[in-house]
Write a protein that holds these residues in place. Structure first.
Motif: not given
Length: 453
Positions: A54, A72, A104
């Motif tokens: 991410n 994630k 997240n």
């Protein structure tokens, strides 16, 4: 094996780049001289969709460079930038709503100035989740790879009351952080005391009375030394320039194509930005005037998710959902090379301290560029000389044929002139005469053949 395509251009200079994809893989791409383009030299990790990357951050230095990766599943890995060895791992599995995609880790920054004391083996991280939970924590990195990491201290605060955070950026001096997202206006926080120092104001309604909803997708500071000016990309294909010392609303707004802005990157000159959108369009813009300098040649078939400018070389890298890493020339905006990496790529980083290894012993016999060019030119001259001689000999042998061709061409022109002036009866008589003459020649040739035998 990954496919590599290289165009006829000056070539890609020696560099090292790292890509991060949706399966959690980290691939190291290196470009060396006389290699034929960049190639994948290493792959770190195993494919796992739950470990999709991410956010990433890097401490780019010559000694002990570090790489932080937010995944994630809420896990943060601190790796060695040289060989990918894991130094520390932080898990947030016990936090509230960590399994939801809305919460997240969206923003991640690894502080470089606070990690100058290498003996302490402590690194400091800034993280921000999708719901606006920001925290600064210090991690003690163990001396050995088998040791366990521990968190010394942490600070937590909320950067928004509602909405979702989609982008986060820390300035070059690592004193201020910029946040923005869906339903969240861009705002700047002082990291020393966790206080908000500036908040943007939404633009007014247009001439039709329509209000544009707040939806920021990417942000970037224009200069590493100045946190007052920054650019932000929106979901309604706009690039906005903000100056916190002037006003709260955008100083300049630019429309780029018709799809959402997905990636922004600043140039080292502080006046140019690189923009990428969801349809694969990429361009450079002079933010002082708002004029587009030009688009990068070559269409990307997927959404662009990351753009990074090399800190030293005139190269900019872009990656996206089409699975290609593309390297461009910042001056000509031409494609230098592209590498197909099979997965959807979300982030790319440059290792500016990459140094090409020295040539091994016995490599003096290998030809350099100048020697190969000289060898090619000499070979071409040697091969070209007999070709010219053959042409000259043919001309000498066929000198008579050339004169006959000229004479026949004149006769044909005279015949055409006569045909144009004479009537059809004369034309028929001439054709009959030519046929009879040809028959007489054939008969004479037949009579001469037995005499020769």
């Amino acid at each position: 094996m990954p496919r590599t395509t290289t165009l006829e251009c000056p070539g890609c200079p020696p560099l090292r780049a790292l890509t991060f994809d949706t399966l959690g893989l980290i691939k190291v791409i290196e470009s060396r001289e006389n290699q034929g383009g960049p190639k994948v030299v290493e792959r770190w990790g195993e494919p796992d969709p739950s470990k999709s990357v991410n956010a990433v951050s890097i401490i780019d230095r010559k000694s002990h460079p570090l790489l932080a990766v937010a995944r994630k599943n809420g896990q943060i890995d601190v790796l060695s930038l040289v060989n990918g060895d894991s130094h520390a791992t932080i898990t947030t599995a016990n936090d509230v709503d960590v399994q939801s995609e809305e919460n997240n880790i969206i923003g991640l920054h690894l502080f470089a100035k606070q990690n100058l004391e290498l003996d302490s083996r402590v690194c400091t991280l800034l993280t921000c989740t999708g719901k606006g939970n920001a925290s600064i924590r210090s991690i003690e990195v163990p001396d050995s790879l088998t040791g366990s990491s521990s968190t010394n201290s942490s600070k937590t605060w909320d950067v928004c009351n509602g909405g979702n955070i989609l982008c986060c950026k820390v300035d070059g001096n690592e004193e201020f952080a910029l946040f923005g997202g869906k339903g969240v206006e861009v705002n700047i926080w002082n990291l020393a005391n966790e206080t908000k120092i500036w908040n943007a104001k939404s633009p007014p309604k247009n001439s039709l009375g329509i209000f544009t909803p707040t939806w920021f997708t990417s942000v970037s500071f224009l200069s590493k030394d100045d946190h007052r000016k920054f650019v932000a990309g929106t979901n309604n294909h706009q690039v906005r320039l903000y100056d916190i010392s002037a006003q709260r609303r955008p100083v300049l707004s630019i429309d780029f194509r018709e799809t959402p802005i997905k990636a922004l990157a600043e140039d080292i000159d502080g006046n140019t930005i690189y923009v990428g959108n969801g349809s694969g369009d990429m361009a450079s813009v002079d933010i002082r005037t708002g004029k587009m300098l030009g688009c990068f040649t070559g269409k990307c078939s997927g959404s662009i998710r990351s753009i990074v400018r090399h800190p030293e070389l005139p190269v900019v890298a872009s990656c996206g959902l089409d699975g290609y890493l593309r390297l461009w020339d910042t001056k000509t905006r031409q494609l230098l090379s592209s590498v197909f990496l099979k997965q959807h790529i979300l982030h790319v980083l440059f290792d500016s301290n990459f140094i090409v290894e020295d040539m091994p012993k016995g490599a003096d016999s290998l030809p350099c560029k100048e020697q190969t060019m000289k060898g090619i030119t000499v070979g071409e001259e040697i091969e070209a000389s007999p070709l010219k001689r053959k042409k000259s000999s043919k001309v000498k042998e066929n000198g008579i044929d050339g004169s006959e061709k000229k004479r026949r061409a004149k006769q044909n022109e005279e015949r055409k002139m006569c045909k144009g002036n004479d009537g059809p009866e004369k034309m028929e008589s001439r054709e009959e005469g030519s046929k009879s003459a040809s028959k007489k020649r054939n008969k004479s040739s037949k009579k001469e053949i037995p005499d020769e035998k």
